[in-house]
Design a protein around this motif. Structure first.
Motif, PDB file in Angstrom:
ATOM      1  N   SER A 154       0.558   9.149  -5.816  1.00 13.90           N
ATOM      2  CA  SER A 154       0.517  10.525  -5.297  1.00 13.90           C
ATOM      3  C   SER A 154       1.799  11.300  -5.558  1.00 13.90           C
ATOM      4  O   SER A 154       1.919  12.462  -5.150  1.00 13.90           O
ATOM      5  CB  SER A 154       0.238  10.500  -3.788  1.00 13.90           C
ATOM      6  N   ASP A 155       2.765  10.635  -6.196  1.00 14.13           N
ATOM      7  CA  ASP A 155       4.057  11.249  -6.497  1.00 14.13           C
ATOM      8  C   ASP A 155       4.726  11.809  -5.236  1.00 14.13           C
ATOM      9  O   ASP A 155       5.148  12.972  -5.179  1.00 14.13           O
ATOM     10  CB  ASP A 155       3.878  12.357  -7.546  1.00 14.13           C
ATOM     11  N   ILE A 156       4.799  10.956  -4.218  1.00 21.83           N
ATOM     12  CA  ILE A 156       5.463  11.319  -2.964  1.00 21.83           C
ATOM     13  C   ILE A 156       6.471  10.222  -2.631  1.00 21.83           C
ATOM     14  O   ILE A 156       6.451   9.141  -3.233  1.00 21.83           O
ATOM     15  CB  ILE A 156       4.460  11.492  -1.800  1.00 21.83           C
ATOM     16  N   SER A 157       7.327  10.482  -1.665  1.00 18.07           N
ATOM     17  CA  SER A 157       8.317   9.464  -1.279  1.00 18.07           C
ATOM     18  C   SER A 157       7.634   8.349  -0.483  1.00 18.07           C
ATOM     19  O   SER A 157       6.528   8.538   0.060  1.00 18.07           O
ATOM     20  CB  SER A 157       9.415  10.101  -0.421  1.00 18.07           C
ATOM     21  N   GLU A 158       8.295   7.197  -0.394  1.00 21.99           N
ATOM     22  CA  GLU A 158       7.727   6.084   0.360  1.00 21.99           C
ATOM     23  C   GLU A 158       7.635   6.425   1.846  1.00 21.99           C
ATOM     24  O   GLU A 158       6.725   5.975   2.550  1.00 21.99           O
ATOM     25  CB  GLU A 158       8.552   4.810   0.136  1.00 21.99           C
ATOM     26  N   TYR A 160       4.256   6.326   3.954  1.00 18.48           N
ATOM     27  CA  TYR A 160       4.129   5.596   5.224  1.00 18.48           C
ATOM     28  C   TYR A 160       3.525   6.492   6.305  1.00 18.48           C
ATOM     29  O   TYR A 160       2.635   6.072   7.053  1.00 18.48           O
ATOM     30  CB  TYR A 160       5.503   5.084   5.674  1.00 18.48           C
ATOM     31  N   GLU A 161       4.005   7.740   6.370  1.00 17.74           N
ATOM     32  CA  GLU A 161       3.475   8.686   7.356  1.00 17.74           C
ATOM     33  C   GLU A 161       1.997   8.966   7.102  1.00 17.74           C
ATOM     34  O   GLU A 161       1.212   9.152   8.041  1.00 17.74           O
ATOM     35  CB  GLU A 161       4.281   9.992   7.330  1.00 17.74           C
ATOM     36  N   ALA A 169       0.837  -1.211   0.000  1.00 18.64           N
ATOM     37  CA  ALA A 169       0.000   0.000   0.000  1.00 18.64           C
ATOM     38  C   ALA A 169       0.870   1.257   0.000  1.00 18.64           C
ATOM     39  O   ALA A 169       0.545   2.249  -0.659  1.00 18.64           O
ATOM     40  CB  ALA A 169      -0.922  -0.014   1.218  1.00 18.64           C
ATOM     41  N   LYS A 170       1.981   1.207   0.726  1.00 18.28           N
ATOM     42  CA  LYS A 170       2.908   2.334   0.786  1.00 18.28           C
ATOM     43  C   LYS A 170       3.474   2.631  -0.608  1.00 18.28           C
ATOM     44  O   LYS A 170       3.514   3.793  -1.040  1.00 18.28           O
ATOM     45  CB  LYS A 170       4.042   2.008   1.765  1.00 18.28           C
ATOM     46  N   TYR A 171       3.889   1.573  -1.299  1.00 23.44           N
ATOM     47  CA  TYR A 171       4.443   1.730  -2.652  1.00 23.44           C
ATOM     48  C   TYR A 171       3.387   2.286  -3.611  1.00 23.44           C
ATOM     49  O   TYR A 171       3.660   3.191  -4.404  1.00 23.44           O
ATOM     50  CB  TYR A 171       4.958   0.390  -3.163  1.00 23.44           C
ATOM     51  N   LEU A 172       2.165   1.763  -3.521  1.00 24.60           N
ATOM     52  CA  LEU A 172       1.067   2.219  -4.385  1.00 24.60           C
ATOM     53  C   LEU A 172       0.739   3.684  -4.134  1.00 24.60           C
ATOM     54  O   LEU A 172       0.569   4.474  -5.062  1.00 24.60           O
ATOM     55  CB  LEU A 172      -0.173   1.359  -4.124  1.00 24.60           C
ATOM     56  N   ALA A 219      -4.307  -0.128   4.918  1.00 27.25           N
ATOM     57  CA  ALA A 219      -3.569  -0.595   3.735  1.00 27.25           C
ATOM     58  C   ALA A 219      -4.431  -1.529   2.882  1.00 27.25           C
ATOM     59  O   ALA A 219      -4.449  -1.426   1.651  1.00 27.25           O
ATOM     60  CB  ALA A 219      -2.300  -1.313   4.171  1.00 27.25           C
ATOM     61  N   GLU A 220      -5.161  -2.438   3.548  1.00 27.12           N
ATOM     62  CA  GLU A 220      -6.057  -3.362   2.832  1.00 27.12           C
ATOM     63  C   GLU A 220      -7.118  -2.593   2.054  1.00 27.12           C
ATOM     64  O   GLU A 220      -7.456  -2.943   0.916  1.00 27.12           O
ATOM     65  CB  GLU A 220      -6.730  -4.317   3.815  1.00 27.12           C
TER      66      GLU A 220
END
Length: 242
Positions: A157-161, A165-166, A149-152, A183-184
Protein backbone atom coordinates in the motif's frame (compact mmCIF):
# COMPACT_ATOMS: atom_id res chain seq x y z
CA UNK A 1 -14.20 -28.37 49.09
CA UNK A 2 -14.68 -28.56 45.32
CA UNK A 3 -15.79 -31.69 43.58
CA UNK A 4 -12.49 -32.79 42.10
CA UNK A 5 -12.94 -35.71 39.71
CA UNK A 6 -10.94 -38.82 40.60
CA UNK A 7 -10.43 -42.18 38.89
CA UNK A 8 -9.62 -45.25 41.00
CA UNK A 9 -7.66 -48.14 39.49
CA UNK A 10 -7.05 -51.43 41.33
CA UNK A 11 -7.59 -55.07 40.47
CA UNK A 12 -9.13 -55.67 43.90
CA UNK A 13 -12.81 -54.57 44.06
CA UNK A 14 -12.70 -54.26 47.87
CA UNK A 15 -9.87 -51.72 47.70
CA UNK A 16 -11.66 -49.73 45.00
CA UNK A 17 -14.77 -49.70 47.20
CA UNK A 18 -12.78 -48.51 50.25
CA UNK A 19 -11.13 -45.71 48.27
CA UNK A 20 -14.47 -44.65 46.78
CA UNK A 21 -16.07 -44.44 50.23
CA UNK A 22 -13.18 -42.43 51.74
CA UNK A 23 -13.04 -40.02 48.80
CA UNK A 24 -16.81 -39.50 48.60
CA UNK A 25 -17.07 -38.82 52.34
CA UNK A 26 -14.38 -36.16 51.94
CA UNK A 27 -16.19 -34.31 49.16
CA UNK A 28 -14.49 -35.77 46.09
CA UNK A 29 -16.29 -37.15 43.04
CA UNK A 30 -15.23 -40.58 41.75
CA UNK A 31 -15.50 -40.25 37.96
CA UNK A 32 -14.89 -43.95 37.34
CA UNK A 33 -13.12 -47.17 38.29
CA UNK A 34 -10.93 -49.62 36.40
CA UNK A 35 -9.41 -53.00 37.24
CA UNK A 36 -6.27 -52.77 35.07
CA UNK A 37 -3.96 -50.29 33.41
CA UNK A 38 -5.40 -50.73 29.93
CA UNK A 39 -8.94 -49.86 31.03
CA UNK A 40 -7.52 -47.03 33.17
CA UNK A 41 -6.01 -45.33 30.13
CA UNK A 42 -9.25 -45.68 28.14
CA UNK A 43 -11.26 -44.36 31.10
CA UNK A 44 -8.95 -41.35 31.45
CA UNK A 45 -9.26 -40.62 27.73
CA UNK A 46 -13.01 -40.33 28.23
CA UNK A 47 -13.17 -38.63 31.62
CA UNK A 48 -10.00 -36.44 31.78
CA UNK A 49 -9.94 -36.70 35.61
CA UNK A 50 -8.17 -34.29 37.96
CA UNK A 51 -6.45 -37.21 39.70
CA UNK A 52 -5.81 -40.93 39.19
CA UNK A 53 -5.17 -43.22 42.16
CA UNK A 54 -3.73 -46.44 40.78
CA UNK A 55 -2.25 -49.71 41.97
CA UNK A 56 1.10 -50.66 40.46
CA UNK A 57 0.82 -54.45 40.23
CA UNK A 58 -2.05 -55.44 37.94
CA UNK A 59 -2.50 -58.36 35.56
CA UNK A 60 -3.08 -56.34 32.37
CA UNK A 61 -0.78 -53.34 31.74
CA UNK A 62 0.75 -52.42 35.10
CA UNK A 63 0.06 -49.15 36.87
CA UNK A 64 3.47 -47.61 36.19
CA UNK A 65 3.16 -48.14 32.43
CA UNK A 66 -0.41 -46.80 32.48
CA UNK A 67 0.73 -43.76 34.49
CA UNK A 68 3.41 -42.99 31.89
CA UNK A 69 0.77 -43.04 29.11
CA UNK A 70 -1.75 -40.98 31.11
CA UNK A 71 0.80 -38.30 31.98
CA UNK A 72 2.53 -38.18 28.58
CA UNK A 73 -0.81 -37.82 26.75
CA UNK A 74 -2.06 -35.22 29.25
CA UNK A 75 -5.11 -37.33 30.18
CA UNK A 76 -4.64 -36.17 33.77
CA UNK A 77 -2.04 -33.90 35.38
CA UNK A 78 -1.96 -35.93 38.54
CA UNK A 79 -1.30 -39.62 39.39
CA UNK A 80 -0.81 -41.29 42.79
CA UNK A 81 0.53 -44.83 42.66
CA UNK A 82 -0.27 -47.40 45.35
CA UNK A 83 1.65 -50.59 46.12
CA UNK A 84 1.76 -53.35 48.71
CA UNK A 85 5.56 -53.25 48.47
CA UNK A 86 8.06 -50.56 49.44
CA UNK A 87 10.12 -51.08 46.29
CA UNK A 88 12.81 -48.41 45.83
CA UNK A 89 13.23 -49.24 42.15
CA UNK A 90 9.52 -48.73 41.48
CA UNK A 91 9.66 -45.48 43.46
CA UNK A 92 12.50 -44.17 41.27
CA UNK A 93 10.65 -45.12 38.08
CA UNK A 94 7.43 -43.54 39.37
CA UNK A 95 9.26 -40.30 40.20
CA UNK A 96 10.89 -40.27 36.76
CA UNK A 97 7.46 -40.73 35.11
CA UNK A 98 6.10 -37.66 36.91
CA UNK A 99 3.91 -39.45 39.46
CA UNK A 100 2.87 -37.11 42.32
CA UNK A 101 3.02 -39.60 45.19
CA UNK A 102 3.69 -43.24 46.03
CA UNK A 103 1.67 -44.80 48.85
CA UNK A 104 2.15 -48.14 50.59
CA UNK A 105 -0.86 -50.39 51.28
CA UNK A 106 -2.87 -50.52 53.41
CA UNK A 107 -3.72 -46.88 52.73
CA UNK A 108 -5.74 -45.35 55.57
CA UNK A 109 -7.89 -42.23 55.32
CA UNK A 110 -5.44 -40.12 57.37
CA UNK A 111 -2.74 -40.89 54.77
CA UNK A 112 -4.86 -40.90 51.61
CA UNK A 113 -6.66 -37.56 51.99
CA UNK A 114 -3.55 -35.42 52.73
CA UNK A 115 -1.80 -37.12 49.78
CA UNK A 116 -4.77 -36.35 47.52
CA UNK A 117 -4.94 -32.71 48.69
CA UNK A 118 -1.21 -32.15 48.15
CA UNK A 119 -1.25 -33.84 44.73
CA UNK A 120 -4.23 -31.77 43.54
CA UNK A 121 -2.63 -28.53 44.80
CA UNK A 122 0.58 -29.37 42.93
CA UNK A 123 -1.45 -30.32 39.86
CA UNK A 124 -3.18 -26.92 39.94
CA UNK A 125 0.23 -25.21 39.97
CA UNK A 126 1.42 -27.31 37.02
CA UNK A 127 -1.77 -26.59 35.05
CA UNK A 128 -1.45 -22.85 35.73
CA UNK A 129 2.18 -22.93 34.57
CA UNK A 130 1.24 -24.86 31.41
CA UNK A 131 -1.53 -22.34 30.63
CA UNK A 132 0.92 -19.45 31.05
CA UNK A 133 3.46 -21.15 28.78
CA UNK A 134 0.78 -21.87 26.16
CA UNK A 135 -0.38 -18.23 26.27
CA UNK A 136 3.20 -16.97 25.92
CA UNK A 137 3.78 -19.24 22.91
CA UNK A 138 0.47 -18.13 21.36
CA UNK A 139 1.29 -14.44 21.96
CA UNK A 140 4.74 -14.87 20.37
CA UNK A 141 3.24 -16.66 17.35
CA UNK A 142 0.56 -13.97 16.94
CA UNK A 143 3.13 -11.17 17.23
CA UNK A 144 5.14 -12.72 14.37
CA UNK A 145 2.02 -13.07 12.19
CA UNK A 146 1.02 -9.44 12.85
CA UNK A 147 4.57 -8.28 12.08
CA UNK A 148 4.58 -10.12 8.72
CA UNK A 149 1.13 -8.79 7.78
CA UNK A 150 2.15 -5.26 8.80
CA UNK A 151 5.24 -5.41 6.56
CA UNK A 152 3.21 -6.82 3.64
CA UNK A 153 0.50 -4.18 4.03
CA UNK A 154 3.07 -1.40 4.24
CA UNK A 155 4.88 -2.64 1.12
CA UNK A 156 1.78 -3.23 -1.01
CA UNK A 157 0.00 0.00 0.00
CA UNK A 158 3.09 2.23 0.03
CA UNK A 159 2.49 3.36 3.61
CA UNK A 160 4.66 3.33 6.73
CA UNK A 161 4.72 0.29 9.02
CA UNK A 162 3.15 2.43 11.75
CA UNK A 163 0.25 3.30 9.42
CA UNK A 164 -0.05 -0.37 8.43
CA UNK A 165 -0.25 -1.36 12.09
CA UNK A 166 -2.98 1.22 12.72
CA UNK A 167 -4.86 -0.11 9.69
CA UNK A 168 -4.67 -3.64 11.10
CA UNK A 169 -5.86 -2.39 14.48
CA UNK A 170 -8.80 -0.52 12.93
CA UNK A 171 -9.81 -3.58 10.88
CA UNK A 172 -9.64 -5.66 14.06
CA UNK A 173 -11.95 -3.24 15.88
CA UNK A 174 -14.35 -2.86 12.94
CA UNK A 175 -14.64 -6.62 12.38
CA UNK A 176 -14.60 -7.38 16.12
CA UNK A 177 -11.88 -9.90 15.47
CA UNK A 178 -8.38 -10.28 16.91
CA UNK A 179 -5.49 -8.58 15.10
CA UNK A 180 -3.86 -12.00 14.66
CA UNK A 181 -6.93 -13.31 12.77
CA UNK A 182 -6.98 -10.23 10.53
CA UNK A 183 -3.24 -10.64 9.91
CA UNK A 184 -3.70 -14.35 9.08
CA UNK A 185 -6.42 -13.44 6.57
CA UNK A 186 -4.18 -10.87 4.86
CA UNK A 187 -1.28 -13.32 4.66
CA UNK A 188 -3.60 -16.05 3.35
CA UNK A 189 -4.89 -13.76 0.61
CA UNK A 190 -1.35 -12.85 -0.35
CA UNK A 191 -0.40 -16.53 -0.50
CA UNK A 192 -3.42 -17.27 -2.73
CA UNK A 193 -2.43 -14.41 -5.07
CA UNK A 194 1.13 -15.75 -5.29
CA UNK A 195 -0.20 -19.24 -6.08
CA UNK A 196 -2.45 -17.92 -8.84
CA UNK A 197 0.42 -15.85 -10.24
CA UNK A 198 2.65 -18.93 -10.37
CA UNK A 199 0.00 -20.94 -12.26
CA UNK A 200 -0.52 -18.03 -14.66
CA UNK A 201 3.21 -17.84 -15.44
CA UNK A 202 3.30 -21.63 -16.00
CA UNK A 203 0.39 -21.49 -18.49
CA UNK A 204 1.93 -18.53 -20.33
CA UNK A 205 5.19 -20.45 -20.86
CA UNK A 206 3.61 -23.85 -21.50
CA UNK A 207 1.02 -22.77 -24.05
CA UNK A 208 2.49 -19.43 -25.19
CA UNK A 209 -0.53 -17.57 -23.88
CA UNK A 210 -0.90 -13.92 -23.07
CA UNK A 211 -1.22 -12.97 -19.40
CA UNK A 212 -4.93 -12.33 -19.85
CA UNK A 213 -5.53 -15.65 -21.64
CA UNK A 214 -3.67 -17.57 -18.91
CA UNK A 215 -5.74 -15.84 -16.23
CA UNK A 216 -8.99 -16.63 -18.11
CA UNK A 217 -7.99 -20.31 -18.31
CA UNK A 218 -7.53 -20.45 -14.52
CA UNK A 219 -10.84 -18.62 -14.07
CA UNK A 220 -12.63 -21.07 -16.41
CA UNK A 221 -11.31 -24.07 -14.52
CA UNK A 222 -12.38 -22.40 -11.28
CA UNK A 223 -15.91 -21.94 -12.62
CA UNK A 224 -16.18 -25.44 -14.16
CA UNK A 225 -15.06 -27.26 -11.01
CA UNK A 226 -16.53 -24.75 -8.54
CA UNK A 227 -13.14 -24.00 -7.01
CA UNK A 228 -11.58 -20.81 -5.75
CA UNK A 229 -8.98 -19.23 -8.05
CA UNK A 230 -6.16 -20.40 -5.78
CA UNK A 231 -7.59 -23.96 -5.68
CA UNK A 232 -7.84 -23.99 -9.49
CA UNK A 233 -4.26 -22.71 -9.69
CA UNK A 234 -3.16 -25.44 -7.28
CA UNK A 235 -4.78 -28.11 -9.46
CA UNK A 236 -3.00 -26.78 -12.55
CA UNK A 237 0.34 -26.79 -10.77
CA UNK A 238 -0.26 -30.25 -9.29
CA UNK A 239 -1.10 -31.68 -12.71
CA UNK A 240 2.07 -30.07 -14.04
CA UNK A 241 4.10 -31.66 -11.26
CA UNK A 242 5.06 -28.27 -9.84
Amino acid sequence: MGKNRIVIVDDEPVIRMDFREILTLNGYFVAGEAADGFDAVELCRREKPDLVIMDIKMSVFDGLSAAEVILSEGLSDCVILVSAYNDKEFFKKAKHAGVMNYLIKPVREKVLIPAVEMALAKSLEIRSMKNKMTKMEEDTKNAKIIERAKYLLASSSDISEKEAYEKLRKLSMDKRCSMAKIAESILSQDSAKAFTEKAKVYLMKKYELSEQAAYLRIKRLSSEKKLSLSEAAAEILNNAGK
